[in-house]
Design a protein around this motif. Structure first.
Motif, PDB file in Angstrom:
ATOM      1  N   LEU A 211      79.520 114.687  25.684  1.00 60.44           N
ATOM      2  CA  LEU A 211      80.312 113.708  24.929  1.00 60.44           C
ATOM      3  C   LEU A 211      80.157 113.981  23.437  1.00 60.44           C
ATOM      4  N   HIS A 212      81.252 113.915  22.697  1.00 60.40           N
ATOM      5  CA  HIS A 212      81.164 114.066  21.245  1.00 60.40           C
ATOM      6  C   HIS A 212      81.037 112.671  20.648  1.00 60.40           C
ATOM      7  N   GLY A 213      79.789 112.238  20.507  1.00 61.48           N
ATOM      8  CA  GLY A 213      79.492 110.878  20.078  1.00 61.48           C
ATOM      9  C   GLY A 213      79.074 110.044  21.268  1.00 61.48           C
ATOM     10  N   VAL A 214      77.767 109.774  21.390  1.00 58.80           N
ATOM     11  CA  VAL A 214      77.282 108.998  22.525  1.00 58.80           C
ATOM     12  C   VAL A 214      76.097 108.148  22.073  1.00 58.80           C
ATOM     13  N   THR A 215      76.001 106.956  22.636  1.00 60.69           N
ATOM     14  CA  THR A 215      74.850 106.086  22.397  1.00 60.69           C
ATOM     15  C   THR A 215      74.220 105.813  23.751  1.00 60.69           C
ATOM     16  N   ILE A 248      77.162 104.308  25.916  1.00 64.38           N
ATOM     17  CA  ILE A 248      78.396 103.926  25.216  1.00 64.38           C
ATOM     18  C   ILE A 248      79.030 105.195  24.667  1.00 64.38           C
ATOM     19  N   ASN A 249      80.334 105.303  24.807  1.00 66.15           N
ATOM     20  CA  ASN A 249      81.082 106.420  24.226  1.00 66.15           C
ATOM     21  C   ASN A 249      81.215 106.164  22.733  1.00 66.15           C
ATOM     22  N   GLY A 250      80.590 107.002  21.902  1.00 60.46           N
ATOM     23  CA  GLY A 250      80.609 106.797  20.449  1.00 60.46           C
ATOM     24  C   GLY A 250      79.179 106.621  19.938  1.00 60.46           C
ATOM     25  N   THR A 251      78.972 107.010  18.700  1.00 61.32           N
ATOM     26  CA  THR A 251      77.625 106.970  18.117  1.00 61.32           C
ATOM     27  C   THR A 251      77.430 105.671  17.345  1.00 61.32           C
ATOM     28  N   PHE A 252      76.489 104.865  17.808  1.00 60.66           N
ATOM     29  CA  PHE A 252      76.208 103.591  17.139  1.00 60.66           C
ATOM     30  C   PHE A 252      74.719 103.535  16.791  1.00 60.66           C
ATOM     31  N   GLY A 260      75.680  90.016  18.181  1.00 66.98           N
ATOM     32  CA  GLY A 260      77.034  89.736  18.633  1.00 66.98           C
ATOM     33  C   GLY A 260      77.918  90.952  18.816  1.00 66.98           C
ATOM     34  N   GLN A 261      77.389  92.162  18.562  1.00 68.11           N
ATOM     35  CA  GLN A 261      78.203  93.353  18.785  1.00 68.11           C
ATOM     36  C   GLN A 261      78.366  93.571  20.289  1.00 68.11           C
ATOM     37  N   THR A 262      79.599  93.741  20.734  1.00 70.02           N
ATOM     38  CA  THR A 262      79.801  94.062  22.153  1.00 70.02           C
ATOM     39  C   THR A 262      80.510  95.405  22.254  1.00 70.02           C
ATOM     40  N   LYS A 263      80.093  96.175  23.248  1.00 63.62           N
ATOM     41  CA  LYS A 263      80.687  97.501  23.482  1.00 63.62           C
ATOM     42  C   LYS A 263      80.846  97.680  24.981  1.00 63.62           C
ATOM     43  N   ALA A 264      81.866  98.445  25.371  1.00 59.58           N
ATOM     44  CA  ALA A 264      82.018  98.803  26.781  1.00 59.58           C
ATOM     45  C   ALA A 264      81.108  99.989  27.079  1.00 59.58           C
ATOM     46  N   ASN A 265      80.409  99.924  28.205  1.00 55.40           N
ATOM     47  CA  ASN A 265      79.618 101.095  28.619  1.00 55.40           C
ATOM     48  C   ASN A 265      80.481 102.013  29.490  1.00 55.40           C
TER      49      ASN A 265
END
Ligand SMILES: *[C@@H]1O[C@H](CO)[C@@H](O)[C@H](O)[C@H]1NC(C)=O
Ligand SMILES: *[C@@H]1O[C@H](CO)[C@@H](O)[C@H](O)[C@H]1NC(C)=O
Ligand SMILES: *[C@@H]1O[C@H](CO)[C@@H](O)[C@H](O)[C@H]1NC(C)=O
Ligand SMILES: *[C@@H]1O[C@H](CO)[C@@H](O)[C@H](O)[C@H]1NC(C)=O
Ligand SMILES: *[C@@H]1O[C@H](CO)[C@@H](O)[C@H](O)[C@H]1NC(C)=O
Ligand SMILES: *[C@@H]1O[C@H](CO)[C@@H](O)[C@H](O)[C@H]1NC(C)=O
Ligand SMILES: *[C@@H]1O[C@H](CO)[C@@H](O)[C@H](O)[C@H]1NC(C)=O
Ligand SMILES: *[C@@H]1O[C@H](CO)[C@@H](O)[C@H](O)[C@H]1NC(C)=O
Length: 340
Positions: A211-215, A248-252, A260-265
């Protein structure tokens, strides 16, 4: 402030001449040669292969803090010099694209994520061509530390120097930095084996590393013991789904995981963070023990519990009885290896 007055000498150079990468590198070598604190950086600078001059020159235009290492573990520098294509990526990881002062870095336990000039496409696989970062924090004694390096690296902001009428800041760092690499390497250096083995069993390591950017919220080894009976009932695709629930798809980085941050896994569920915890909707909450372990393609945060849906826990006994062959095949393919 140091003014190593190259500017004056070179000010007359025409714009075209000043853009010549050799001129910029030579000017930098001259400037750095004036103080011993730059010795290690200078050694690497002098070894940049000529085919990389132009790229290096393009990196050092403007607004940079040079992180000047004062030492390196025995053998590191000779290893880098013996592999010339690694010199420029390593040097560019020491060029910080942000002003650093004794008061600009967040106080521990909060981290400041600062971008570097490292974008080399064979070393960095973040999204949108984002450059690799450094993780900094200010300890209570006022010292600034570079976190999640193999050793404790202390960064001390200094003043500036000037080349071709551009002024650069510099900071000394107690040790040569190491460029982030793969998930597998990061897990190994953090002594995490159970998640690594589980991900291998579930066949998701390639996905995580490509993945290009993963958490990735990685549970520490001891977190697996309390869910071993639930997980042992899962076949490999179900296990893959549980583990993907931590991704999570993306670098956080940690500053982006506030309340309160919500992300889709990757399993399509919702993760909610509050700075110190991460919660799986319909499942449990884990504490974040250690954040911002950098990867070439993202970031790992180490947590104290495995995130599992309540429905999976409740149905564990039923599925064991209903599907004894699954337990048998899982035990054969995984054995004691997963929960060792
Ligand atoms: C340098 O970077 C800082 C912070 O990123 C920014 O505020 C400033 O405008 C930049 N200066 C120049 C000359 O680009
Ligand atoms: C590193 O090298 C120095 C000088 O060559 C030597 O004195 C020192 O003992 C070495 N350290 C290690 C850990 O090998
Ligand atoms: C990333 O960089 C490559 C090569 O420099 C370029 O072709 C591409 O468009 C860039 N992608 C993004 C999203 O900026
Ligand atoms: C930052 O603090 C350190 C330690 O107190 C000091 O040595 C250094 O000179 C300071 N740097 C600047 C730019 O003030
Ligand atoms: C990993 O384990 C080794 C040996 O027990 C230890 O020295 C090291 O500090 C540990 N690393 C981390 C990040 O916990
Ligand atoms: C795993 O179990 C699920 C049912 O929960 C089933 O749909 C799936 O086909 C199984 N996968 C494998 C690889 O056995
Ligand atoms: C991750 O996000 C990127 C950019 O939004 C997208 O192209 C990619 O398909 C996504 N990958 C997965 C596995 O969701
Ligand atoms: C996050 O949630 C946990 C558990 O609900 C709570 O103990 C903690 O204080 C919260 N932290 C913040 C920063 O809100």
């Amino acid at each position: 402030m140091y003014f190593l007055n190259l500017a004056t000498t070179l000010l007359c150079a025409s714009a075209a001449f000043a853009q010549s990468s050799t001129v910029i590198i030579d000017a930098l070598k001259l400037a750095l040669g004036d103080t011993n604190a730059f010795g290690l950086f200078l050694n690497l600078l002098e070894a940049i292969p000529p085919e990389d001059y132009a790229e290096f020159a393009s990196l050092i235009t403007g607004n940079l803090t040079f992180a000047m290492p004062q030492s390196a573990p025995n053998g590191t520098v000779s290893a880098v010099l013996g592999n010339p294509s690694t010199i420029l990526p390593l040097l560019s990881y020491h060029l910080i694209r942000s002003p650093i002062s004794n008061t600009s870095i967040a106080n521990s336990p909060v981290h400041s994520i600062v971008p570097t000039a490292l974008t080399d496409s064979s070393t960095v696989f973040l999204e949108n061509n984002q450059s690799q970062s450094l993780v900094l924090t200010t300890e209570s004694d006022g010292s600034i530390h570079v976190l999640n390096q193999p050793t404790d690296v202390i960064l001390t902001p200094q003043d500036g120097f000037s080349i071709l009428d551009v002024t650069y800041a510099w900071s000394s760092i107690s040790e040569l930095l190491v460029v982030p690499t793969t998930l597998s390497a990061a897990l190994t250096s953090n002594n995490i084996t159970t998640f690594a083995n589980s991900a291998a069993t579930a066949g998701i390591v390639n996905t995580l590393e490509s993945l290009h950017g993963v958490t990735i919220f990685v549970p520490q080894d001891s977190a697996f013991s309390s869910v071993s009976s639930t997980l042992s009932h899962l076949n490999s695709s179900e296990l893959a789904s549980v583990l993907s629930g931590h991704v999570i798809n993306g670098t956080f980085y940690s500053p982006q995981l506030t309340a309160g941050q919500t992300k889709a896994n990757l399993a399509g569920q919702t993760l909610t963070t509050n700075g110190t915890t991460v919660s799986l909707a319909g499942g449990n909450t884990a504490n974040i023990l250690s954040s911002d372990v950098l990867l070439q393609n993202g970031v790992v945060h180490i947590i104290d519990s495995v995130l599992v849906l309540n429905s999976l826990k409740n149905s564990a006994t039923g599925s064991l009885l209903a599907r004894p062959w699954v337990v048998a095949s899982f035990a054969i393919s995984v054995g004691g290896y997963l929960f060792a």
